[in-house]
Design an enzyme around this catalytic site. Sequence first.
Site, PDB file in Angstrom:
ATOM      1  N   ARG A  37     -29.164   9.871  29.189  1.00 16.85           N
ATOM      2  CA  ARG A  37     -28.701   9.747  30.575  1.00 16.85           C
ATOM      3  C   ARG A  37     -27.871   8.478  30.744  1.00 16.85           C
ATOM      4  O   ARG A  37     -27.924   7.592  29.879  1.00 16.85           O
ATOM      5  CB  ARG A  37     -29.917   9.605  31.514  1.00 16.85           C
ATOM      6  CG  ARG A  37     -30.992  10.605  31.287  1.00 16.85           C
ATOM      7  CD  ARG A  37     -32.377   9.944  31.375  1.00 16.85           C
ATOM      8  NE  ARG A  37     -33.394  10.881  30.898  1.00 16.85           N
ATOM      9  CZ  ARG A  37     -33.979  11.778  31.673  1.00 16.85           C
ATOM     10  NH1 ARG A  37     -33.732  11.797  32.954  1.00 16.85           N
ATOM     11  NH2 ARG A  37     -34.836  12.627  31.170  1.00 16.85           N
ATOM     12  N   LYS A  66     -42.278  18.987  30.675  1.00 17.27           N
ATOM     13  CA  LYS A  66     -42.320  18.218  31.919  1.00 17.27           C
ATOM     14  C   LYS A  66     -43.681  18.503  32.547  1.00 17.27           C
ATOM     15  O   LYS A  66     -44.038  19.673  32.715  1.00 17.27           O
ATOM     16  CB  LYS A  66     -41.182  18.709  32.831  1.00 17.27           C
ATOM     17  CG  LYS A  66     -40.804  17.751  33.918  1.00 17.27           C
ATOM     18  CD  LYS A  66     -39.454  18.121  34.485  1.00 17.27           C
ATOM     19  CE  LYS A  66     -39.200  17.415  35.795  1.00 17.27           C
ATOM     20  NZ  LYS A  66     -37.888  17.739  36.328  1.00 17.27           N
ATOM     21  N   GLY A 116     -41.996   9.493  32.631  1.00 21.47           N
ATOM     22  CA  GLY A 116     -43.340   9.250  33.158  1.00 21.47           C
ATOM     23  C   GLY A 116     -44.232  10.467  33.047  1.00 21.47           C
ATOM     24  O   GLY A 116     -45.455  10.374  33.190  1.00 21.47           O
ATOM     25  N   ASP A 164     -49.554  10.366  37.732  1.00 22.66           N
ATOM     26  CA  ASP A 164     -50.552  11.093  36.935  1.00 22.66           C
ATOM     27  C   ASP A 164     -49.935  11.841  35.746  1.00 22.66           C
ATOM     28  O   ASP A 164     -50.639  12.460  34.954  1.00 22.66           O
ATOM     29  CB  ASP A 164     -51.338  12.078  37.821  1.00 22.66           C
ATOM     30  CG  ASP A 164     -50.442  13.119  38.461  1.00 22.66           C
ATOM     31  OD1 ASP A 164     -49.216  13.122  38.188  1.00 22.66           O
ATOM     32  OD2 ASP A 164     -50.955  13.945  39.243  1.00 22.66           O
ATOM     33  N   ASP A 220     -30.508   7.902  36.485  1.00 22.69           N
ATOM     34  CA  ASP A 220     -31.388   8.458  35.447  1.00 22.69           C
ATOM     35  C   ASP A 220     -31.364   9.986  35.472  1.00 22.69           C
ATOM     36  O   ASP A 220     -31.889  10.627  34.571  1.00 22.69           O
ATOM     37  CB  ASP A 220     -32.829   7.964  35.623  1.00 22.69           C
ATOM     38  CG  ASP A 220     -33.353   8.222  37.030  1.00 22.69           C
ATOM     39  OD1 ASP A 220     -32.729   7.740  37.987  1.00 22.69           O
ATOM     40  OD2 ASP A 220     -34.374   8.920  37.164  1.00 22.69           O
ATOM     41  N   ASN A 221     -30.759  10.552  36.497  1.00 27.40           N
ATOM     42  CA  ASN A 221     -30.663  12.008  36.584  1.00 27.40           C
ATOM     43  C   ASN A 221     -29.239  12.491  36.318  1.00 27.40           C
ATOM     44  O   ASN A 221     -28.852  13.571  36.760  1.00 27.40           O
ATOM     45  CB  ASN A 221     -31.120  12.486  37.970  1.00 27.40           C
ATOM     46  CG  ASN A 221     -32.617  12.290  38.171  1.00 27.40           C
ATOM     47  OD1 ASN A 221     -33.363  12.196  37.201  1.00 27.40           O
ATOM     48  ND2 ASN A 221     -33.044  12.224  39.409  1.00 27.40           N
ATOM     49  N   GLY A 271     -38.210   5.636  32.635  1.00 27.31           N
ATOM     50  CA  GLY A 271     -38.701   6.256  31.394  1.00 27.31           C
ATOM     51  C   GLY A 271     -39.406   7.553  31.725  1.00 27.31           C
ATOM     52  O   GLY A 271     -39.708   7.830  32.888  1.00 27.31           O
ATOM     53  N   ARG A 302     -38.547  22.662  28.860  1.00 28.89           N
ATOM     54  CA  ARG A 302     -37.129  22.616  29.205  1.00 28.89           C
ATOM     55  C   ARG A 302     -36.301  22.432  27.950  1.00 28.89           C
ATOM     56  O   ARG A 302     -36.741  21.800  26.991  1.00 28.89           O
ATOM     57  CB  ARG A 302     -36.979  21.451  30.177  1.00 28.89           C
ATOM     58  CG  ARG A 302     -35.616  20.900  30.384  1.00 28.89           C
ATOM     59  CD  ARG A 302     -35.612  20.103  31.660  1.00 28.89           C
ATOM     60  NE  ARG A 302     -35.658  18.664  31.415  1.00 28.89           N
ATOM     61  CZ  ARG A 302     -35.637  17.751  32.377  1.00 28.89           C
ATOM     62  NH1 ARG A 302     -35.607  18.110  33.635  1.00 28.89           N
ATOM     63  NH2 ARG A 302     -35.664  16.469  32.094  1.00 28.89           N
TER      64      ARG A 302
HETATM   65  P1  AMP Z   1     -37.243  11.983  39.158  1.00 31.41           P
HETATM   66  O1  AMP Z   1     -36.861  11.463  40.479  1.00 31.41           O
HETATM   67  O2  AMP Z   1     -37.945  13.314  39.190  1.00 31.41           O
HETATM   68  O3  AMP Z   1     -36.105  11.997  38.196  1.00 31.41           O
HETATM   69  O4  AMP Z   1     -38.347  11.010  38.587  1.00 31.41           O
HETATM   70  C1  AMP Z   1     -38.127   9.631  38.525  1.00 31.41           C
HETATM   71  C2  AMP Z   1     -39.082   8.967  37.590  1.00 31.41           C
HETATM   72  O5  AMP Z   1     -40.430   9.115  38.019  1.00 31.41           O
HETATM   73  C3  AMP Z   1     -39.023   9.514  36.176  1.00 31.41           C
HETATM   74  O6  AMP Z   1     -39.070   8.448  35.309  1.00 31.41           O
HETATM   75  C4  AMP Z   1     -40.270  10.371  36.074  1.00 31.41           C
HETATM   76  O7  AMP Z   1     -40.724  10.459  34.748  1.00 31.41           O
HETATM   77  C5  AMP Z   1     -41.243   9.640  36.987  1.00 31.41           C
HETATM   78  N1  AMP Z   1     -42.254  10.544  37.558  1.00 31.41           N
HETATM   79  C6  AMP Z   1     -42.082  11.510  38.469  1.00 31.41           C
HETATM   80  N2  AMP Z   1     -43.246  12.129  38.752  1.00 31.41           N
HETATM   81  C7  AMP Z   1     -44.205  11.548  38.002  1.00 31.41           C
HETATM   82  C8  AMP Z   1     -45.620  11.728  37.848  1.00 31.41           C
HETATM   83  N3  AMP Z   1     -46.301  12.667  38.517  1.00 31.41           N
HETATM   84  N4  AMP Z   1     -46.275  10.918  36.996  1.00 31.41           N
HETATM   85  C9  AMP Z   1     -45.614   9.973  36.311  1.00 31.41           C
HETATM   86  N5  AMP Z   1     -44.292   9.742  36.412  1.00 31.41           N
HETATM   87  C10 AMP Z   1     -43.586  10.521  37.248  1.00 31.41           C
HETATM   88 MG    MG Z   2     -35.424  12.280  36.519  1.00 34.48          MG
END
Ligand code: AMP
Ligand code: MG
Length: 484
Positions: A181, A111, A90, A123, A250-251, A88, A174
């Site tokens: 996704r 973001k 985050g 965070d 998810d990406n 989700g 963005r």
């Molecule tokens: P990503 O690998 O960048 O696609 O991130 C994977 C997941 O981690 C996604 O669900 C993001 O929303 C969550 N995420 C990445 N960085 C943070 C952060 N600093 N705080 C909370 N969630 C994060």
């Molecule tokens: Mg992602």
Amino acid sequence: MNSSGFNFDNTYIHLPKAFYTKLSPVPVPKPKMVIFNEPLATDIGLDISGKSLDAQAALFGGNDMPKGSEPLAQAYAGHQYGRFTMLGDGRAIVWGEQITPSGQRLDIQFKGSGPTPYSRGGDGRAALGPMLREYIISEAMHALNIPTTRSLAVVTNGDQVYRETGLPGATLTRIASSHIRVGTFQYAALQKDIKIIQTLVDYTIERHYPEVKKDHNRPLSLLRAVIDKQAELITHWMRVGFIHGIMNTDNMTISGETIDYGPCAFMDIYDPGTVFSSIDHTGRYAYANQPAIAQWNLARLAETMLPLFDDETKKATDIAEEAVNGFGAVYKERSLSMLRAKLGLFGELVEDENLFTDLLDWMHRKNADYTNTFRDLTKEALPRGRPYDDKTFKEWHARWQARLAKNMEPLELSLSLMRANNPAVIPRNHKVEQVLEASTNGDLQPLKDLLAALQEPYKTRPDLNRYQSPPEPEERVHQTFCGT
Ligand code: AMP
Ligand code: MG
């Protein structure tokens, strides 16, 4: 529509509640604009010139949401490095859907806008460097004619985020044709309610693939359409030497846009095994693995719709398998036609495939630069100097010339086809890193210069020289970090 041109028509919010959580961005202490994408703003119908600088920063820092926005964080799941996880947004928040002057529907999304119920202990914030990295690479991809999310603005928040050390906190805005996704479908399938996945299928078709609306087996048509879009996308990545770095499900978007620029980079020296991510120890997301991983992800997408393909499980599985296996042939065809364009070949001759693999093998053996080698071939004369003063290359070049002679079209057409497919400039990793370091230290000029250089990447311009050289050994970047 309000005075800045915001023109929201939010539909995601009408999906079942399980798909999102409504919430606002967490206010930031002192937002300050770092970079704003004026041409993109105009394209999507925004004009913030009537606002003071403080008001502009407050908008893109999340302190002042525009009228009509209905902010929400999306729920999704995903396979990360092959392991299934609940995820989700985050640290992301969708403002809503902007209807542009040309009638397009686009998500505007933050973001780094603070924690959400999906933050899993994170965070919810982002550091300036990684947000500028996404800005640079996504805008470069767009200029390279590759489907991608876009970057509208980056502001610093006036606070620090703590990673290994304290870094300036920032928020990226963005733009995407949607944030649906493969992982959104995986999440929907988990709800154990066939109506939920059916609703997502209908919504996605309406939003991205309305042409299949009247088909007999619409979920299957949707799957096939996504397979085709992803084959096209990955072919583009391979064409320009782009390595996404974190192709988790998810990406991967359903729209076929490149999304989530984390540890991504463009390859300098041609090596099919190139990996940049510091945590991709097995090379799962290496350059040459990208087509196979895309297919693996598409198989996960197919699984989510199994009960919709057919009531009979065996038949549904056969349908899904056949469609997903079809990726191989679609990708191969697109890939061959991409390589033909890179080498200026018209028509299809059986010898073409060997011509490509022999050139790539030679480049690999010689540690040749991927971008510059192809671009050098677009100059009419036989390239000289290192690594071209080489018997194998000269033999290959003669074969290529003989193949070009079999084109029905004039040489000038071949050369312009090649120039349109082989960029003169890419955001080389060592340059990006230099720019990010300068920006983090308050000097934004290198960022602006790099962005300007990347605007028309297929044009030959003498002022691009400093962005075209591969890194010196001491400048080489071997890893980029996930940059959270
Ligand atoms: P990503 O690998 O960048 O696609 O991130 C994977 C997941 O981690 C996604 O669900 C993001 O929303 C969550 N995420 C990445 N960085 C943070 C952060 N600093 N705080 C909370 N969630 C994060
Ligand atoms: Mg992602």
